[in-house]
Design a protein around this motif. Sequence first.
Motif, PDB file in Angstrom:
ATOM      1  N   ASP A 274      43.721  23.764  63.855  1.00 35.34           N
ATOM      2  CA  ASP A 274      42.677  24.740  63.545  1.00 35.34           C
ATOM      3  C   ASP A 274      42.227  24.671  62.090  1.00 35.34           C
ATOM      4  OD1 ASP A 274      42.765  25.743  66.153  1.00 35.34           O
ATOM      5  OD2 ASP A 274      44.434  27.078  65.668  1.00 35.34           O
ATOM      6  N   ILE A 275      42.741  23.677  61.367  1.00 30.96           N
ATOM      7  CA  ILE A 275      42.428  23.572  59.939  1.00 30.96           C
ATOM      8  C   ILE A 275      41.660  22.279  59.693  1.00 30.96           C
ATOM      9  CG2 ILE A 275      43.398  23.352  57.628  1.00 30.96           C
ATOM     10  CD1 ILE A 275      45.725  25.064  58.516  1.00 30.96           C
ATOM     11  N   GLN A 276      40.558  22.381  58.952  1.00 30.34           N
ATOM     12  CA  GLN A 276      39.711  21.228  58.685  1.00 30.34           C
ATOM     13  C   GLN A 276      39.046  21.406  57.323  1.00 30.34           C
ATOM     14  OE1 GLN A 276      37.249  20.465  62.038  1.00 30.34           O
ATOM     15  NE2 GLN A 276      36.506  18.487  61.285  1.00 30.34           N
ATOM     16  N   PHE A 277      38.865  20.300  56.620  1.00 29.05           N
ATOM     17  CA  PHE A 277      38.301  20.338  55.272  1.00 29.05           C
ATOM     18  C   PHE A 277      37.080  19.427  55.194  1.00 29.05           C
ATOM     19  CE2 PHE A 277      42.826  21.214  55.110  1.00 29.05           C
ATOM     20  CZ  PHE A 277      42.866  22.403  54.406  1.00 29.05           C
ATOM     21  N   THR A 278      36.337  19.568  54.117  1.00 34.22           N
ATOM     22  CA  THR A 278      35.126  18.770  53.907  1.00 34.22           C
ATOM     23  C   THR A 278      35.340  17.810  52.740  1.00 34.22           C
ATOM     24  OG1 THR A 278      33.742  20.590  54.687  1.00 34.22           O
ATOM     25  CG2 THR A 278      32.656  18.842  53.406  1.00 34.22           C
ATOM     26  N   GLY A 279      35.319  16.511  53.046  1.00 29.86           N
ATOM     27  CA  GLY A 279      35.475  15.509  51.991  1.00 29.86           C
ATOM     28  C   GLY A 279      36.748  15.656  51.188  1.00 29.86           C
ATOM     29  N   PRO A 280      37.919  15.773  51.827  1.00 32.57           N
ATOM     30  CA  PRO A 280      39.153  15.960  51.059  1.00 32.57           C
ATOM     31  C   PRO A 280      39.538  14.702  50.285  1.00 32.57           C
ATOM     32  CG  PRO A 280      39.687  15.585  53.357  1.00 32.57           C
ATOM     33  CD  PRO A 280      38.190  15.693  53.281  1.00 32.57           C
ATOM     34  N   THR A 281      40.219  14.898  49.158  1.00 35.57           N
ATOM     35  CA  THR A 281      40.676  13.773  48.342  1.00 35.57           C
ATOM     36  C   THR A 281      42.171  13.812  48.042  1.00 35.57           C
ATOM     37  OG1 THR A 281      40.042  15.000  46.347  1.00 35.57           O
ATOM     38  CG2 THR A 281      38.440  13.410  47.198  1.00 35.57           C
ATOM     39  N   VAL A 282      42.785  14.977  48.114  1.00 38.11           N
ATOM     40  CA  VAL A 282      44.190  15.110  47.731  1.00 38.11           C
ATOM     41  C   VAL A 282      44.917  16.004  48.736  1.00 38.11           C
ATOM     42  CG1 VAL A 282      45.836  15.775  45.928  1.00 38.11           C
ATOM     43  CG2 VAL A 282      43.565  14.932  45.283  1.00 38.11           C
ATOM     44  N   LEU A 283      46.128  15.585  49.109  1.00 36.37           N
ATOM     45  CA  LEU A 283      47.053  16.419  49.872  1.00 36.37           C
ATOM     46  C   LEU A 283      48.384  16.397  49.138  1.00 36.37           C
ATOM     47  CD1 LEU A 283      47.959  18.009  52.424  1.00 36.37           C
ATOM     48  CD2 LEU A 283      48.476  15.779  53.476  1.00 36.37           C
TER      49      LEU A 283
ATOM     50  N   VAL B  76      53.074  25.480  55.187  1.00 39.01           N
ATOM     51  CA  VAL B  76      53.512  24.275  55.890  1.00 39.01           C
ATOM     52  C   VAL B  76      53.774  24.586  57.359  1.00 39.01           C
ATOM     53  CG1 VAL B  76      55.369  22.574  56.063  1.00 39.01           C
ATOM     54  CG2 VAL B  76      54.417  23.171  53.825  1.00 39.01           C
ATOM     55  N   GLU B  77      54.321  25.732  57.623  1.00 41.82           N
ATOM     56  CA  GLU B  77      54.647  26.120  58.995  1.00 41.82           C
ATOM     57  C   GLU B  77      53.534  26.920  59.652  1.00 41.82           C
ATOM     58  OE1 GLU B  77      57.250  24.974  60.409  1.00 41.82           O
ATOM     59  OE2 GLU B  77      58.134  24.098  58.588  1.00 41.82           O
ATOM     60  N   GLY B  78      52.388  27.023  58.984  1.00 42.82           N
ATOM     61  CA  GLY B  78      51.342  27.908  59.493  1.00 42.82           C
ATOM     62  C   GLY B  78      50.225  27.177  60.183  1.00 42.82           C
ATOM     63  N   SER B  79      50.487  26.624  61.365  1.00 43.70           N
ATOM     64  CA  SER B  79      49.476  25.826  62.048  1.00 43.70           C
ATOM     65  C   SER B  79      48.245  26.636  62.427  1.00 43.70           C
ATOM     66  CB  SER B  79      50.072  25.187  63.302  1.00 43.70           C
ATOM     67  OG  SER B  79      50.528  26.180  64.192  1.00 43.70           O
TER      68      SER B  79
ATOM     69  N   ASP C 292      43.598  29.298  52.385  1.00 49.90           N
ATOM     70  CA  ASP C 292      43.221  30.244  51.336  1.00 49.90           C
ATOM     71  C   ASP C 292      42.676  29.476  50.138  1.00 49.90           C
ATOM     72  OD1 ASP C 292      44.372  32.752  52.549  1.00 49.90           O
ATOM     73  OD2 ASP C 292      46.193  31.521  52.453  1.00 49.90           O
ATOM     74  N   LEU C 293      41.607  29.967  49.545  1.00 51.13           N
ATOM     75  CA  LEU C 293      41.048  29.324  48.363  1.00 51.13           C
ATOM     76  C   LEU C 293      42.037  29.444  47.207  1.00 51.13           C
ATOM     77  CD1 LEU C 293      38.582  27.882  47.131  1.00 51.13           C
ATOM     78  CD2 LEU C 293      37.773  30.136  46.404  1.00 51.13           C
TER      79      LEU C 293
END
Length: 1017
Positions: A69-78, A101-104, A109-110
């Motif tokens: 359920d989590i998606q980002f736009t143009g990510p560069t770092v994890l 980490v456990e919160g699928s 949060d910004l």
Amino acid sequence: MDWLSADANNAAMRNNPWLIALVLLAQASLAASADAPFGLTSRTPWTTSKFHGQPEPPPPFRAERVYPDIQFTGPTVLTGAPGTKRWFVAERLGKIYSFPVEGSKAKPDLFLDCTELAKQLSEHEKQPIEFHALYGLTFDPRFEQNRFCYVCYVVHRRGGRPQDPDGTRVVRLKVSDTNPPRCEVASEKTIITWLEGGHNGGCLKFGRDGYLYISTGDGGEAFPPDGKNTGQDLSDLLSSILRIDVHPADSKRPYVIPGDNPFVSLDKARGENWAYGLRNPWKMSFDRLTGELWVGDVGWELWELIYRVRKGENYGWSLVEGRQSVHTEGIPGPTPVIPPTIDIPHTDGASVTGGYVYRGRQFPELYGIYIFGDWETRRIWGAKVEEQSVGQYRELVEPTVRIVDFAEDEQGELYLLDNDAGTIHVLARNEAKPTHLQFPRKLSDTGIFDSVAEHRVAPGVLPFSINAEQWSDYAVAQRYLALPEKTSIGLHSRAMLIPGKQGSRIMDFPAETVLTKTLSLDLIQGDPASRRRIETQVLHFDGIDWRGYSYEWNEQQTDAVLVAAEGKSRTWHVEDAQAPGGKRVQNWLFASRMDCIRCHNPWSEHTLAFNIAQLNRSHDFGSVTDNQIRTLKHIGVLVDVTDPPDPKDPTAQDGGPKPPEQLPRLADLRDGSANLDLRARAYLHVNCSHCHRFNGGGSAHIYLQHDLPLTKIKALDLRPIQGTFGIRDARILASADPYRSVLLFRLAKSGPGHMPHLGSKLVDHQGVSLIHDWIASLPGKPAESESAKLTQLANDTAAADRSAAIAELLSTPGHALRLAHAVRQRKLAEPNRQLAIEAALQQADLAIRDLFEPFVPEEQRTKRLGESIRPQEILAMTGDSSRGRQLFHESTVTQCRNCHRSEGKGGELGPDLSAIGKKLDRSKLLDSILQPSASIDPKYAGWLVETKAGTVITGLMVEKTDAAIVIKDMQNKQHRLATDEIEALFPQRKSLMPDLLLRDFTAAQVADLLAYLSSLK
């Protein structure tokens, strides 16, 4: 165009290829009227496909999405943060988010919006500052105590210099002790800055020693390579790995330089530099077991690179790209160049992403393997790490993730960040049913043909034709398109109208698309009754990648069998009245699968022949002849995708669908009445542009797409950097002068340096004449008027006179090219033509000989191993060292002794080989001969000098001062040239030892030579 003079007409068309295309299209009346019948009225679905998977076993792992359920736009770092049990994801446009980490199911949060940092900086400096990109994020190893994080982002000060000298910034920020955590924008403290540019680096990692390591790029774009000449320069912070202490005792200082950094005492060097000579390092990591630093460095034209980085090491950019020479004239840094730990050719990858040495427990078989990937091809590889060596890399994961970053959790398990989808993945064992056992090994098993023996395709498989045929050594082609069921190809209308636009996706193909081409030869040239099918080539799109396969037809012409991955060759004998001696011997090469993707690459849109410019023509559909695009749209094979115009793109055009007459079209090469410019540009496009374009892999930086203006192809009146063949005042394309044009020389010759490099092996005489006439027609100072010697040879003359005339014409490569053209055009009296060919084949200059070998029967040509040398076959042979010694020191076949000394005898141009057997075994010796340019010791790098008097000298630089240089040529002769005598001085990126040196040898001779060299200890 009757209102223009002929000269003005040609000039206008030359400068505006689109004008030519539109005029010809209008003249040809390609657009059918609204009430004209279509070539096909309906479409039959293709339902018989059995073309799935690959012939090799699938990779052992796949990427499994987590946090659905989590998606980002143009990510560069994890990355993670100590003590938080949270992931942090940075997006290129400036926002950083965190989530458990456990919160699928948790919503991210910004954490920080870096555009606020740019605004804050703008207010502080009282000038407009634009945020550009976010590249790095890491957390202090003491984070649980000090709550510090570090961010690398890029800004640009408007109205300032073209590149902001302090535009790449590493800053420290305080993180709130809240849940969720937030960065405190007002706490920003600048740590270090450097020049912003296309290659910024910006990866941030803390080492085991507690110091912050920072990657920096060369601050430039792809071309020119290392345009700021910074790769070997330690006086700045570019092209390096920096190492700084961000915990100084004096809290007022942002950082201090550790005293054990390697260059702290070097005059004029920036002490922050820890290692250098990197081009565009993209992601680095520390091995949690050993503490070693691993870096992925994005390559230039030929290689992607992985380095195990150590203190003070120099990785060579831009003297070299990995092991390949680039700027050999450059001043090297203070430490020797270190070769890459792993180098990936551009046939495998195009934009490397550095990874991690796996130290998790979930997959014991991966323990100790460095796992890394490629952004462009989506491949993910692994290589076993030993104490002093690294094993061969192999593909580990199905290529589904456009990998932009790797991360590891507290247990050492690996996570993958997908740039396209903005999703996060983990490794999982690939439980998918292997398809390689079901992969069609015979053409009759593919479902493409209803009857293979009759070459009759299955219902739903559509034949298509093209405007400009690639030269395929006299073979003729039949082409087919197969789309599963009733799927369609999406056409991005605006993209197809942007001349020369790179990376504009024009066609979206559905998964399981198959494109097929069958190549056939007339065994009696010109007699269709003698025609035999030789090879069927298949391009298969699995939804992610295009892959190429070859099927070899059997003698009975009833079926074709899949060729092995490494390819093969086969010889055919053709009766041809126009060939020397009336016969032609063809060594047909079935390309390896790796060679397939060298041409069918992402930069050329993969499909090469199936595109708008090729399809935009009339096609005979059986009962009706119609424009191909019009019909394919009518039956739903092609579907327009309307792209909204981009106001920021000055090349943007109206995004609506266009009728065929307003779309690009390649000229028909067979139409001698068509415009010469159009035909020549089409010829270069279909035979050369798949490599010679941006990122296409061609080592010569020229762009040969048909729709680029001549001013944009980077070849017109420019000096070649890949060798001149000794042509005086050589140019890649010399306006109005074919005989100074290296491009023409390469097309006309056989052997080393012949172009096209892949695919064809025989010289295309009609194509050479076409390009000759086109170059001659270009505006500029024309070539010298036809030599009186050629005029003399056009008539039968006395033997002494004609021999002298021929000798004069063969005295230089440029004049020899002129003579070869006269021979090709049969402009000489026949006795003189034969005498010229015989004299040319006696020349010591191999380049001149290679111009004339296409004019003699096969049995009169030098018997050679050829260009497809199989090293394992040679290594399996037992050589005789005594015969090898004789070959080295006495034979006229090999010229080794001219450059190398052995046992006290020989030349001194190259390295002394007297003890080479101690250093290299037979396999490595053979590899060094077959690929002499793969690794060049800088002191043996070649130079080309052209004097103001017109003399061209190639050799080693023995001495260079402000007043003079000394060059040692291939005959070991030294030339001292005063600086004011020199017109031009150029480094040679290729070894002075020529490629394909062994092509003139027999396999037994090579085995003997290897036996001798390996005995030298």
